[in-house]
Design an enzyme around this catalytic site. Sequence first.
Site: not given
Length: 195
Positions: A10-12, A15
């Site tokens: 996931v990017s962050t 998330q």
Amino acid sequence: MKHTAIYARVSTSEQSHASQVPDLERWVETHSGPIVHYDDTASGRTMQRPGWQDLEANIRVGKVAQLVVWRLDRLGRTAAGLTALFDELRQRNINLVSIKDGLDLSTPAGMLMANVLASVAQFEAEVISERIKAGVAKAKADGKQWGGSKPGRRKVSQEQLQVIKQLKLNGTPVTRIAKAVGLSRPTIYDVLRQG
């Protein structure tokens, strides 16, 4: 003994891997052999991620037979990075399976599809970036100034609300939305919760 590598990203930190887990677990249930999970919370624009680096080290020493991801964009968002990865996996006889994309690198059609999807992933990232810049430029041209609210009070303009909602609809991560409109992530979350 070689294993199947399951990779989730996931990017962050806001998330969760939860959306990827059910499909990955279903895939694991139908396959045998040793399986090792690798996870990351990092941008797809770089391959410098801790989980990925562990996986890559195991690929290079010949411990990985197959790499399984939920969707191809979980591996990365640059066409050059993904294409180089596809070539390396093929040279090392490591198959790549992307569950949602229906991708299997062991076939010529799968390799062609992988390269097309890599280009699409990069295109999407560039379009999102252009939308953010256009939204900010329009707001600035309209004389809007953002950021710097006093503690305990946040002031979100109508234009900022519109940009936030549009970027969220386009799938832009909250961190990038916050940067684009000059507000904190908690403020963005408040705005999105209020609808």
